[in-house]
Write a protein that holds these residues in place. Structure first.
Motif, PDB file in Angstrom:
ATOM      1  N   GLY A  19     -12.304   8.313   1.259  1.00 51.24           N
ATOM      2  CA  GLY A  19     -13.243   8.423   0.139  1.00 51.24           C
ATOM      3  C   GLY A  19     -13.605   7.119  -0.530  1.00 51.24           C
ATOM      4  O   GLY A  19     -14.061   7.123  -1.682  1.00 51.24           O
ATOM      5  N   LEU A  20     -13.442   6.004   0.159  1.00 47.79           N
ATOM      6  CA  LEU A  20     -13.816   4.723  -0.442  1.00 47.79           C
ATOM      7  C   LEU A  20     -15.337   4.563  -0.384  1.00 47.79           C
ATOM      8  O   LEU A  20     -15.934   4.670   0.685  1.00 47.79           O
ATOM      9  N   PRO A  21     -15.994   4.281  -1.515  1.00 51.24           N
ATOM     10  CA  PRO A  21     -17.464   4.258  -1.572  1.00 51.24           C
ATOM     11  C   PRO A  21     -18.068   2.923  -1.132  1.00 51.24           C
ATOM     12  O   PRO A  21     -18.849   2.301  -1.842  1.00 51.24           O
ATOM     13  N   VAL A  22     -17.704   2.476   0.061  1.00 60.08           N
ATOM     14  CA  VAL A  22     -18.141   1.186   0.584  1.00 60.08           C
ATOM     15  C   VAL A  22     -18.802   1.436   1.934  1.00 60.08           C
ATOM     16  O   VAL A  22     -18.163   1.973   2.847  1.00 60.08           O
ATOM     17  N   TYR A  23     -20.064   0.999   2.062  1.00 55.83           N
ATOM     18  CA  TYR A  23     -20.874   1.403   3.206  1.00 55.83           C
ATOM     19  C   TYR A  23     -21.599   0.201   3.828  1.00 55.83           C
ATOM     20  O   TYR A  23     -21.847  -0.808   3.169  1.00 55.83           O
ATOM     21  N   ILE A  24     -21.954   0.371   5.097  1.00 58.78           N
ATOM     22  CA  ILE A  24     -22.831  -0.562   5.799  1.00 58.78           C
ATOM     23  C   ILE A  24     -23.957   0.243   6.430  1.00 58.78           C
ATOM     24  O   ILE A  24     -23.743   1.334   6.957  1.00 58.78           O
ATOM     25  N   LYS A  25     -25.160  -0.311   6.359  1.00 61.94           N
ATOM     26  CA  LYS A  25     -26.362   0.328   6.907  1.00 61.94           C
ATOM     27  C   LYS A  25     -27.022  -0.677   7.845  1.00 61.94           C
ATOM     28  O   LYS A  25     -27.209  -1.840   7.482  1.00 61.94           O
ATOM     29  N   ALA A 151     -12.739  -4.886  -4.932  1.00 63.97           N
ATOM     30  CA  ALA A 151     -12.052  -5.429  -6.107  1.00 63.97           C
ATOM     31  C   ALA A 151     -12.215  -4.554  -7.351  1.00 63.97           C
ATOM     32  O   ALA A 151     -11.233  -4.325  -8.074  1.00 63.97           O
ATOM     33  N   PRO A 152     -13.423  -4.015  -7.652  1.00 65.10           N
ATOM     34  CA  PRO A 152     -13.553  -3.166  -8.842  1.00 65.10           C
ATOM     35  C   PRO A 152     -12.741  -1.875  -8.760  1.00 65.10           C
ATOM     36  O   PRO A 152     -12.512  -1.213  -9.785  1.00 65.10           O
ATOM     37  N   LEU A 153     -12.307  -1.499  -7.556  1.00 63.68           N
ATOM     38  CA  LEU A 153     -11.483  -0.297  -7.375  1.00 63.68           C
ATOM     39  C   LEU A 153      -9.996  -0.609  -7.528  1.00 63.68           C
ATOM     40  O   LEU A 153      -9.159   0.277  -7.355  1.00 63.68           O
ATOM     41  N   GLY A 154      -9.664  -1.867  -7.822  1.00 57.81           N
ATOM     42  CA  GLY A 154      -8.265  -2.254  -7.944  1.00 57.81           C
ATOM     43  C   GLY A 154      -7.606  -2.490  -6.606  1.00 57.81           C
ATOM     44  O   GLY A 154      -6.406  -2.249  -6.445  1.00 57.81           O
ATOM     45  N   ILE A 155      -8.391  -2.983  -5.630  1.00 59.92           N
ATOM     46  CA  ILE A 155      -7.875  -3.226  -4.284  1.00 59.92           C
ATOM     47  C   ILE A 155      -7.944  -4.727  -3.992  1.00 59.92           C
ATOM     48  O   ILE A 155      -9.018  -5.326  -4.037  1.00 59.92           O
ATOM     49  N   ILE A 182      -4.634  -4.078  -0.435  1.00 55.29           N
ATOM     50  CA  ILE A 182      -3.588  -3.388  -1.185  1.00 55.29           C
ATOM     51  C   ILE A 182      -4.219  -2.688  -2.384  1.00 55.29           C
ATOM     52  O   ILE A 182      -4.794  -3.328  -3.265  1.00 55.29           O
ATOM     53  N   ASP A 183      -4.111  -1.356  -2.398  1.00 56.52           N
ATOM     54  CA  ASP A 183      -4.616  -0.565  -3.516  1.00 56.52           C
ATOM     55  C   ASP A 183      -3.525  -0.527  -4.576  1.00 56.52           C
ATOM     56  O   ASP A 183      -2.508   0.167  -4.424  1.00 56.52           O
ATOM     57  N   ILE A 184      -3.733  -1.271  -5.638  1.00 53.56           N
ATOM     58  CA  ILE A 184      -2.711  -1.453  -6.665  1.00 53.56           C
ATOM     59  C   ILE A 184      -2.350  -0.144  -7.344  1.00 53.56           C
ATOM     60  O   ILE A 184      -1.178   0.139  -7.615  1.00 53.56           O
ATOM     61  N   PHE A 185      -3.355   0.686  -7.643  1.00 45.58           N
ATOM     62  CA  PHE A 185      -3.146   1.876  -8.469  1.00 45.58           C
ATOM     63  C   PHE A 185      -2.795   3.115  -7.649  1.00 45.58           C
ATOM     64  O   PHE A 185      -1.905   3.883  -8.009  1.00 45.58           O
ATOM     65  N   LYS A 186      -3.470   3.305  -6.517  1.00 50.31           N
ATOM     66  CA  LYS A 186      -3.208   4.488  -5.692  1.00 50.31           C
ATOM     67  C   LYS A 186      -2.108   4.247  -4.671  1.00 50.31           C
ATOM     68  O   LYS A 186      -1.681   5.172  -3.982  1.00 50.31           O
ATOM     69  N   ARG A 187      -1.681   2.978  -4.561  1.00 48.96           N
ATOM     70  CA  ARG A 187      -0.537   2.603  -3.721  1.00 48.96           C
ATOM     71  C   ARG A 187      -0.772   2.924  -2.241  1.00 48.96           C
ATOM     72  O   ARG A 187       0.025   3.581  -1.587  1.00 48.96           O
ATOM     73  N   LYS A 196      -1.619   3.319   5.256  1.00 45.37           N
ATOM     74  CA  LYS A 196      -0.352   3.998   4.977  1.00 45.37           C
ATOM     75  C   LYS A 196       0.025   3.719   3.524  1.00 45.37           C
ATOM     76  O   LYS A 196      -0.552   2.850   2.861  1.00 45.37           O
ATOM     77  N   LYS A 197       1.010   4.477   3.048  1.00 47.49           N
ATOM     78  CA  LYS A 197       1.445   4.339   1.668  1.00 47.49           C
ATOM     79  C   LYS A 197       2.090   2.975   1.435  1.00 47.49           C
ATOM     80  O   LYS A 197       2.784   2.436   2.302  1.00 47.49           O
ATOM     81  N   LEU A 198       1.841   2.424   0.263  1.00 39.90           N
ATOM     82  CA  LEU A 198       2.447   1.165  -0.144  1.00 39.90           C
ATOM     83  C   LEU A 198       3.857   1.462  -0.659  1.00 39.90           C
ATOM     84  O   LEU A 198       4.027   2.123  -1.679  1.00 39.90           O
ATOM     85  N   LYS A 199       4.855   0.989   0.055  1.00 40.93           N
ATOM     86  CA  LYS A 199       6.243   1.265  -0.310  1.00 40.93           C
ATOM     87  C   LYS A 199       6.714   0.337  -1.422  1.00 40.93           C
ATOM     88  O   LYS A 199       6.219  -0.771  -1.580  1.00 40.93           O
ATOM     89  N   SER A 200       7.708   0.808  -2.157  1.00 35.04           N
ATOM     90  CA  SER A 200       8.241   0.013  -3.265  1.00 35.04           C
ATOM     91  C   SER A 200       8.921  -1.253  -2.782  1.00 35.04           C
ATOM     92  O   SER A 200       9.030  -2.230  -3.529  1.00 35.04           O
ATOM     93  N   ASN A 201       9.406  -1.246  -1.535  1.00 35.10           N
ATOM     94  CA  ASN A 201      10.090  -2.429  -1.002  1.00 35.10           C
ATOM     95  C   ASN A 201       9.163  -3.300  -0.156  1.00 35.10           C
ATOM     96  O   ASN A 201       9.634  -4.117   0.649  1.00 35.10           O
TER      97      ASN A 201
END
Length: 272
Positions: A19-25, A151-155, A182-187, A196-201
């Motif tokens: 669902g990332l709203p980033v496109y190429i045409k 970047a505006p999505l926190g990535i 790296i998606d800071i907020f959605k991890r 894949k999920k961003l792990k705590s380690n």
């Protein structure tokens, strides 16, 4: 965004299932047949006609949406792309600020008009864009686009390759144009292997040929400049405030290590 009366364009979405709203045409008839495989290798998924209709209908209301149109450059634009500029002594990439937008140029290959307050960006490029001959440079250009759009999505984008422990940071050409987003907020982490999920380690690794049989944990005030150096965001005035904040965030929450070169293992295949 207007619905074309004749649908001559093919649309691609970055990690469509996420669902990332980033496109190429792009009008594929103007480019090498290798372009589709090139875009797919960077995780741009081709969109079906109904998905394109939904995009056109919702595009104006999605404040984070970005659409880059790839076009074969006109002879005049190709001259601008190839002409010598004073900035060329600093490398192939340059940015020129205009009143409401910026001009990004990769010498000899592409010219992109973009502005963070605009949803639709344009790029004129060589008809060989994405082909084997221009593969690495084309990859770097698309990673720049992704860095600005995400970047505006926190990535946050960092040049390097994923490994089991996290990622190894590298210069763009050393990583062959690979980036870990790296998606800071959605991890989540996004790479050309998958997501894949961003792990705590999760760890940021820097390779050092002088180290033998040991690793060194980096202090936060050393990790921040390392990530700043390897960040994919490219701006005329340096990193954006939001990007600097993301670097500070990950530097506080994740660890950095200097590893001996011989300990480096090939990246994990996230598609498995």
């Amino acid at each position: 965004m207007e619905n074309e009366s004749v649908r001559k364009f093919t649309y691609f979405q970055y990690f469509k299932g996420m669902g990332l709203p980033v496109y190429i045409k792009v009008n594929l008839s103007s480019f090498s047949s290798e372009l589709v495989d090139f875009l797919k290798s960077l995780k741009f998924d081709e969109m079906g006609s109904s998905e394109v209709d939904d995009l056109i209908e919702s595009f104006d209301t999605d404040k984070f949406a970005k659409l880059l149109t790839l076009e074969e450059a006109t002879p005049g634009i190709m001259r601008q792309i190839g002409d010598y500029s004073e900035s060329d002594r600093f490398g192939a990439e340059s940015i020129y600020p205009k009143e409401n937008y910026s001009v990004y140029r990769f010498k000899g290959l592409a010219l992109m008009l973009y502005g963070h307050s605009f949803k639709e960006w344009q790029m004129g490029c060589s008809d060989g864009f994405g082909s084997e001959r221009f593969h690495l440079n084309s990859k770097i250009i698309i990673q720049r686009y992704l860095s600005w759009a995400l970047a505006p999505l926190g990535i946050l984008g960092v040049w390097g390759v994923p490994v089991e422990e996290g990622m190894v940071t590298m210069k763009p050409r050393r990583s062959e144009g690979e980036v870990v987003f790296i998606d800071i907020f959605k991890r989540w982490i996004y790479t050309q292997d998958g997501h894949k999920k961003l792990k705590s380690n999760f760890k940021f690794l820097k390779l050092d040929s002088s180290l033998k049989d040991r690793s060194i944990k980096m202090k936060t005030d050393h990790l921040i400049p390392m990530l700043t150096e390897h960040c994919t965001y490219f701006g005329y005035g340096g990193l954006s405030v939001a990007t600097r904040q993301m670097i500070q965030n990950v530097s506080r929450n994740y660890e950095g290590y200097i590893y001996p070169v011989e300990s480096f293992q090939p990246r994990t295949d996230l598609s498995l």
